[in-house]
Design a protein around this motif. Structure first.
Motif, PDB file in Angstrom:
ATOM      1  N   UNK A 177      10.655   3.170  12.164  1.00 43.67           N
ATOM      2  CA  UNK A 177       9.197   2.980  12.243  1.00 43.67           C
ATOM      3  C   UNK A 177       8.500   3.406  10.969  1.00 43.67           C
ATOM      4  N   UNK A 178       7.389   2.732  10.663  1.00 41.26           N
ATOM      5  CA  UNK A 178       6.522   3.204   9.579  1.00 41.26           C
ATOM      6  C   UNK A 178       5.137   3.486  10.133  1.00 41.26           C
ATOM      7  N   UNK A 179       5.069   3.618  11.458  1.00 36.66           N
ATOM      8  CA  UNK A 179       3.752   3.805  12.081  1.00 36.66           C
ATOM      9  C   UNK A 179       3.517   5.256  12.500  1.00 36.66           C
ATOM     10  N   UNK A 180       2.246   5.634  12.449  1.00 36.43           N
ATOM     11  CA  UNK A 180       1.850   6.889  13.078  1.00 36.43           C
ATOM     12  C   UNK A 180       1.437   8.000  12.124  1.00 36.43           C
ATOM     13  N   UNK A 181       1.860   7.936  10.850  1.00 37.46           N
ATOM     14  CA  UNK A 181       1.530   9.047   9.950  1.00 37.46           C
ATOM     15  C   UNK A 181       0.269   8.749   9.124  1.00 37.46           C
ATOM     16  N   UNK A 182      -0.421   9.813   8.761  1.00 41.92           N
ATOM     17  CA  UNK A 182      -1.564   9.661   7.864  1.00 41.92           C
ATOM     18  C   UNK A 182      -1.028   9.584   6.428  1.00 41.92           C
ATOM     19  N   UNK A 183      -1.884   9.204   5.484  1.00 41.48           N
ATOM     20  CA  UNK A 183      -1.450   9.138   4.080  1.00 41.48           C
ATOM     21  C   UNK A 183      -0.932  10.494   3.611  1.00 41.48           C
ATOM     22  N   UNK A 184      -1.660  11.543   4.001  1.00 44.20           N
ATOM     23  CA  UNK A 184      -1.237  12.894   3.618  1.00 44.20           C
ATOM     24  C   UNK A 184       0.166  13.183   4.138  1.00 44.20           C
ATOM     25  N   UNK A 185       0.403  12.781   5.384  1.00 45.27           N
ATOM     26  CA  UNK A 185       1.720  13.034   5.987  1.00 45.27           C
ATOM     27  C   UNK A 185       2.816  12.211   5.316  1.00 45.27           C
ATOM     28  N   UNK A 186       2.478  10.971   4.931  1.00 49.57           N
ATOM     29  CA  UNK A 186       3.461  10.166   4.193  1.00 49.57           C
ATOM     30  C   UNK A 186       3.873  10.889   2.916  1.00 49.57           C
ATOM     31  N   UNK A 187       2.874  11.439   2.222  1.00 49.84           N
ATOM     32  CA  UNK A 187       3.166  12.106   0.949  1.00 49.84           C
ATOM     33  C   UNK A 187       4.034  13.334   1.198  1.00 49.84           C
ATOM     34  N   UNK A 188       3.645  14.112   2.195  1.00 49.86           N
ATOM     35  CA  UNK A 188       4.413  15.323   2.542  1.00 49.86           C
ATOM     36  C   UNK A 188       5.845  14.935   2.886  1.00 49.86           C
ATOM     37  N   UNK A 201       0.808  -1.213   0.000  1.00 51.95           N
ATOM     38  CA  UNK A 201       0.000   0.000   0.000  1.00 51.95           C
ATOM     39  C   UNK A 201       0.853   1.281   0.000  1.00 51.95           C
ATOM     40  N   UNK A 202       2.071   1.132   0.502  1.00 51.33           N
ATOM     41  CA  UNK A 202       2.922   2.323   0.621  1.00 51.33           C
ATOM     42  C   UNK A 202       3.938   2.470  -0.521  1.00 51.33           C
ATOM     43  N   UNK A 203       3.717   1.754  -1.592  1.00 49.97           N
ATOM     44  CA  UNK A 203       4.630   1.852  -2.746  1.00 49.97           C
ATOM     45  C   UNK A 203       4.685   3.312  -3.220  1.00 49.97           C
ATOM     46  N   UNK A 204       5.883   3.778  -3.493  1.00 49.63           N
ATOM     47  CA  UNK A 204       6.024   5.166  -3.973  1.00 49.63           C
ATOM     48  C   UNK A 204       6.226   6.171  -2.853  1.00 49.63           C
ATOM     49  N   UNK A 205       6.116   5.721  -1.615  1.00 48.23           N
ATOM     50  CA  UNK A 205       6.331   6.629  -0.481  1.00 48.23           C
ATOM     51  C   UNK A 205       7.566   6.214   0.286  1.00 48.23           C
ATOM     52  N   UNK A 206       8.273   7.217   0.760  1.00 47.45           N
ATOM     53  CA  UNK A 206       9.343   6.934   1.720  1.00 47.45           C
ATOM     54  C   UNK A 206       8.637   6.765   3.050  1.00 47.45           C
ATOM     55  N   UNK A 207       8.574   5.535   3.535  1.00 44.63           N
ATOM     56  CA  UNK A 207       7.645   5.331   4.646  1.00 44.63           C
ATOM     57  C   UNK A 207       8.220   4.615   5.861  1.00 44.63           C
ATOM     58  N   UNK A 257      20.859  13.316   0.776  1.00 45.18           N
ATOM     59  CA  UNK A 257      22.315  13.460   0.603  1.00 45.18           C
ATOM     60  C   UNK A 257      22.938  12.206   0.004  1.00 45.18           C
ATOM     61  N   UNK A 258      22.151  11.160  -0.181  1.00 43.36           N
ATOM     62  CA  UNK A 258      22.684   9.943  -0.777  1.00 43.36           C
ATOM     63  C   UNK A 258      21.567   8.930  -0.887  1.00 43.36           C
ATOM     64  N   UNK A 259      21.791   7.867  -1.675  1.00 37.94           N
ATOM     65  CA  UNK A 259      20.729   6.860  -1.749  1.00 37.94           C
ATOM     66  C   UNK A 259      21.240   5.518  -2.255  1.00 37.94           C
ATOM     67  N   UNK A 260      20.495   4.487  -1.896  1.00 39.01           N
ATOM     68  CA  UNK A 260      20.683   3.157  -2.458  1.00 39.01           C
ATOM     69  C   UNK A 260      19.311   2.808  -3.061  1.00 39.01           C
ATOM     70  N   UNK A 261      19.180   1.670  -3.747  1.00 35.30           N
ATOM     71  CA  UNK A 261      17.862   1.393  -4.321  1.00 35.30           C
ATOM     72  C   UNK A 261      16.719   1.387  -3.296  1.00 35.30           C
ATOM     73  N   UNK A 262      17.010   1.030  -2.046  1.00 36.62           N
ATOM     74  CA  UNK A 262      15.918   0.925  -1.066  1.00 36.62           C
ATOM     75  C   UNK A 262      15.806   2.126  -0.127  1.00 36.62           C
ATOM     76  N   UNK A 263      16.912   2.830   0.029  1.00 39.53           N
ATOM     77  CA  UNK A 263      16.962   3.806   1.111  1.00 39.53           C
ATOM     78  C   UNK A 263      17.459   5.165   0.620  1.00 39.53           C
ATOM     79  N   UNK A 264      16.836   6.200   1.166  1.00 41.55           N
ATOM     80  CA  UNK A 264      17.288   7.563   0.889  1.00 41.55           C
ATOM     81  C   UNK A 264      17.875   8.132   2.176  1.00 41.55           C
ATOM     82  N   UNK A 265      19.100   8.641   2.090  1.00 41.63           N
ATOM     83  CA  UNK A 265      19.745   9.236   3.266  1.00 41.63           C
ATOM     84  C   UNK A 265      19.552  10.741   3.210  1.00 41.63           C
ATOM     85  N   UNK A 266      19.250  11.333   4.347  1.00 45.36           N
ATOM     86  CA  UNK A 266      18.899  12.758   4.328  1.00 45.36           C
ATOM     87  C   UNK A 266      19.694  13.545   5.358  1.00 45.36           C
ATOM     88  N   UNK A 267      19.682  14.876   5.160  1.00 44.80           N
ATOM     89  CA  UNK A 267      20.264  15.753   6.177  1.00 44.80           C
ATOM     90  C   UNK A 267      19.398  15.631   7.425  1.00 44.80           C
TER      91      UNK A 267
END
Ligand code: AMP
Length: 545
Positions: free
Chosen positions: A451-462, A427-433, A472-482
């Motif tokens: 965790x992937x718990x606690x956010x609404x769909x709107x919040x996932x999108x945001x 269900x969460x395909x396309x979202x960093x979740x 700041x970097x990424x692999x196929x599964x993971x995005x690394x951020x500031x």
């Protein structure tokens, strides 16, 4: 929102050869990175600062701490991973005359990059960054990229810079800290300290319409601990579940600042009117909590409140839909008199004199734990978060988390920073979740759970959009951020973990809310995680009897 620019004086023309080269700064950054010893870092910093020309002090200081604008300045670098990659790719244009970069060149260009806006801005930014990088030697380029991405990581934070400036200027760090609290502008304060010495730094006073850093509270285990720490009697106030605001007023002019020192006046016309009509002094700085009010006067969730704070258009409509209630709890300045060195009890007395009772935070001064427990229960029943305990003789220490204020929240949570996120599936395909949650440890961020718990769909999108902006970097599964986004996290238990370098893992972590109002520097530390870990152990041991 009104931007204020850091104070940088003009530079003289044709004096290039005297200017500090950026390569000198890069070398300094390298040696700061190489030592883990605080004292040594401070010495290295002080040595460098003493060499500088007046106009180079502020830019240098800001570049070293890796954030080129003061906290209250709404401008941000906003140069993502993608822009830097694009700037590094493509043809490098060989410059004919390779003039070495100076600290001032770099600072000026970075400021200009930050100011590019509107359509096509990505292209313009990329080309500005590319031409800057083309003039840089490898070490210079490395640090430029780190600065651009907000990833300095050399272990020099604001606190250490304060010590470096103090040592360079031969002043007590306390004096520098105080001046910084009043102005919020590290570069400006450093220049005054170095160029004008003690006299100058003592003259830095409070300025109306320049927000002070808010005083912070230390988490407390319970009411008894707070009472004991405060010498037997303390002032308990409701801890409201809202957003902190600092209100500045001079006559008919009222401006309001968020906890992160950003101006939020345009979103809060109702609070402006309230201050104009109900406050009995025309020149003051007040502090309080704004809470979104639902039916029956009960507070609405924090996320709803944040919608009010971010609204700039159709504000009138929002004012009707989400009414606010103001709970004032401090006064920092009145009619030419700075009050931060007055004891809390005196500040409260003045607050009571100028503000009507219904605008003040509910409070109870007591030494009786049972009375305080009943007050806490009442706060919770009313939908508030818990209590604050404020030492009667405590001064207001801007930006400092001391023992003058304790916060007592029965539902313990951790404020953690998102350091990376995994792409979702199903269900969460396309979202960093799935979010990797980190706590602070010196200049580093250590993961304590996911965790992937606690956010609404709107919040996932945001969140997906937001995280990609700070990638700041990424692999196929993971995005690394500031490490910029703070979330408040509920959990069931803290466990020891051989898996994470932090040594701890949260069991059943769940995001309670996104803390837009909290800067990452104020997120919880590994020490706090450890303390909570040990406390639950204490509790468990006790409950076995
Ligand atoms: P926390 O955000 O959990 O670190 O708690 C500190 C915050 O509680 C402050 O920054 C305020 O926004 C908020 N707060 C709510 N009620 C009060 C109060 N009576 N006095 C001070 N801060 C309060």
């Amino acid at each position: 929102m009104r931007g204020q620019k850091p104070d940088l004086s003009e530079t003289g023309p044709g004096e290039d050869e005297w200017r500090t080269r950026f390569s000198r700064l890069a070398l300094l950054l390298r040696s700061l990175e190489a030592t883990g010893k605080r004292k040594e870092k401070v010495k290295i910093l002080a040595g460098y600062l003493k060499e500088l020309r007046p106009e180079e002090v502020a830019p240098s200081v800001l570049l070293i701490v890796g954030s080129i604008f003061p906290e209250f300045d709404p401008r941000t670098m906003n140069v993502g991973y993608a822009t830097v990659r694009r700037a590094l790719g493509g043809d490098r244009q060989a410059t004919l005359i390779e003039k070495p970069l100076t600290v001032l060149d770099v600072y000026k260009t970075l400021t200009e990059v930050a100011e590019v806006k509107g359509p096509g801005s990505r292209r313009v930014k990329t080309s500005m960054v590319r031409s800057l990088l083309s003039r840089a030697e490898p070490t210079e380029a490395e640090f430029l990229i780190r600065i651009l991405q907000g990833e300095m990581r050399i272990g020099v934070d604001e606190g250490m810079m304060i010590e470096g400036v103090a040592e360079a200027a031969g002043l007590e760090p306390e004096l520098i800290r105080r001046a910084l609290m009043m102005t919020g502008d590290l570069g400006k304060v450093a220049r005054i300290a170095l160029m004008e010495g003690e006299g100058g730094i003592r003259r830095v006073g409070v300025n109306l319409f320049t927000p002070l850093k808010p005083m912070l509270a230390t988490p407390s285990y319970d009411i008894k601990e707070a009472l004991m720490e405060h010498g037997g009697v303390t002032a308990f106030e409701y801890k409201f579940d809202g957003a902190r605001i600092q209100i500045h007023r001079l006559g008919e002019e009222v401006r309001i600042y968020s906890r992160r020192l950003m101006e939020v006046t345009p979103s809060l016309p109702d609070i402006v009117e309230l201050v104009k009509n109900r406050i009995g002094s025309r020149e003051l700085i007040l502090e309080g909590e704004a809470v979104a009010m639902g039916s029956g006067g009960r507070p609405l969730p924090f996320q709803t409140l944040m919608r009010r704070f971010t609204r700039i258009h159709d504000v009138e409509d929002m004012v009707k839909r989400i009414p606010l209630r103001l709970h004032l709890f401090d006064i920092l300045y009145i009619e030419g008199r700075l009050l931060i060195d007055e004891p809390y009890s005196e500040r409260w007395r003045i607050l009571e004199e100028v503000c009507p009772r219904e605008l003040l935070a509910e409070r109870l001064v007591t030494g009786d734990p049972r009375e305080a427990e009943a007050f806490l229960r009442r706060a919770l029943e009313m939908g508030h978060e818990g209590l604050m305990a404020k030492r009667l003789d405590s001064t207001y220490t801007p930006g400092v988390r001391g023992k003058g204020w304790f916060k007592i929240k029965p539902a313990e949570t951790l404020d953690l920073v998102i350091a990376a996120a995994d792409w979702g599936y199903g269900r969460r395909t396309g979202w960093l979740s799935n979010y990797h949650l980190a706590a602070r440890s010196g200049g580093e961020w250590l993961i304590v759970g996911k965790t992937f718990k606690g956010l609404t769909d709107e919040e996932f999108k945001w969140m997906t959009r937001r995280l990609q902006e700070i990638k700041i970097g990424e692999t196929p599964h993971t995005v690394y951020v500031r490490p910029e986004i703070v979330v408040e996290v509920d959990y069931n238990e803290i466990q020891r973990s051989p898996h994470y370098r932090s040594g701890f893992a949260l069991r059943f972590a769940r995001i309670r809310r996104i803390r837009d109002d909290k800067p990452p520097e104020e997120a919880d530390t590994i020490e706090r995680v450890k303390e909570l870990y040990e406390r639950q152990f204490e509790y468990k041991a006790k409950s076995e009897f």
